[in-house]
Design an enzyme around this catalytic site. Sequence first.
Site, PDB file in Angstrom:
ATOM      1  CG  ASP A 130      -2.274   0.643   0.911  1.00 42.00           C
ATOM      2  OD1 ASP A 130      -2.259   1.855   0.635  1.00 42.00           O
ATOM      3  OD2 ASP A 130      -3.325  -0.022   0.957  1.00 42.00           O
ATOM      4  CG  HIS A 135      -0.631   1.668  -3.320  1.00 45.06           C
ATOM      5  ND1 HIS A 135      -1.907   1.421  -2.843  1.00 45.06           N
ATOM      6  CD2 HIS A 135      -0.247   0.534  -3.958  1.00 45.06           C
ATOM      7  CE1 HIS A 135      -2.271   0.190  -3.185  1.00 45.06           C
ATOM      8  NE2 HIS A 135      -1.285  -0.361  -3.854  1.00 45.06           N
TER       9      HIS A 135
END
Length: 410
Positions: free
Chosen positions: A233, A256
């Site tokens: 993430d 991310h």
Amino acid sequence: MGFVRALFLLAMVCAAAHAKDYPKEEGAKAEGPAAAPRGGSTHDVVKLGGKGDGKTDSTKAVNEAWTAACAATGKQTIVIPKGDFLTGPLNFTGPCKGDIVIQLDGNLLGSTDLALFKSNWIEIMRLESLEISGKGKLDGQGAAVWSKNSCAKKYDCKILPNTLVLDFVNNGLISGISLVNPKFFHMNVFKSKNITIKDVTITAPGDSPNTDGIHMGDSSKISIIDTVIGTGDDCISIGPGTEGVNISGVTCGPGHGISVGSLGRYKDEKDVTDVTVKNCVLKKSTNGVRIKSYEDAASVLTASKFTYENIKMEDVANPIIIDMKYCPNKICTANGNSKVTIKDITFKNITGTSSTPEAVSLLCSDKLPCTGVTLNDIKVEYSGTNNKTMAVCKNAKGTATGCLKELSCF
């Protein structure tokens, strides 16, 4: 307060990272490092019955070390020696009488029995001086339970334990250690001040769910320096109510990217301001430097005074992105009624390659355009073939100098 806090964290990952009430925050403390302590003691978890065989439950020994350290004056050092120490939840709550040091020479392993956890794995609360250092690991053993994460499908999902949580901690240093394979976030910093995270390594597979590297919210004066993060993430996520963030020398990938937000999902969120990201490298991440807010934002807030400088991209999918139409997993409402203001954002000397043609994406609200955006020396090129590097800019106002012609945007 616990409910509001849960909602705040839901905005970051489509779910809350905590689901319990917290006592009222105590009065403000003086800034700066604590005075040098007198005396001090060492608390070795092995001497208290812990076994570093990776199988024996050492929770009792570690908690006893904390209790003894917190009750004593001066510098108190909790020693996790070499070995693998399996534990359930560790709740380290202050205030303490002295300054706490956790010397992590060995590894702590988080139990995979979810029934043991009411919330997080290692939660440290209400301290005025904390140091965690060493070459050891905090291993959440998350792979055994990632399949139980349903947060991609619904907001009211069951939250898995975060690995390391700092709540109401002032004057903290975390250095040298590694965090691997958390059940949820690696590290979460909430209502804390003057925290430095330096020379830390954070590692989880790129497809591991909601394994944010370092998340922070309602905190100030947070520094993340010379740290390597690869996760499933956001490498770093900066939530509402945060100010005075310094990120330098960070390598991110997979993951991310380095993100502000998401912003505006719930009521009563506070502004984010004064964020600096410098001298960082992003490798094969899905985003580079990103600001994201919900189009149907429930809060009126402002994100401002951000500087991104000397950033190298290596095959990053969205190297520079402001997304005011953020809607993860399509479980939110898009009605164009944003209440989030994004202004005074500088991108300077951003170089390298993009794995998609859109090296710059400024997707701002038609009702609240982004203003004061500066693009200076942006030279990121598409690494593929048959498509040209481009910038996609909607409702963004600012200036561009020294950029690739395709990325001038304004």
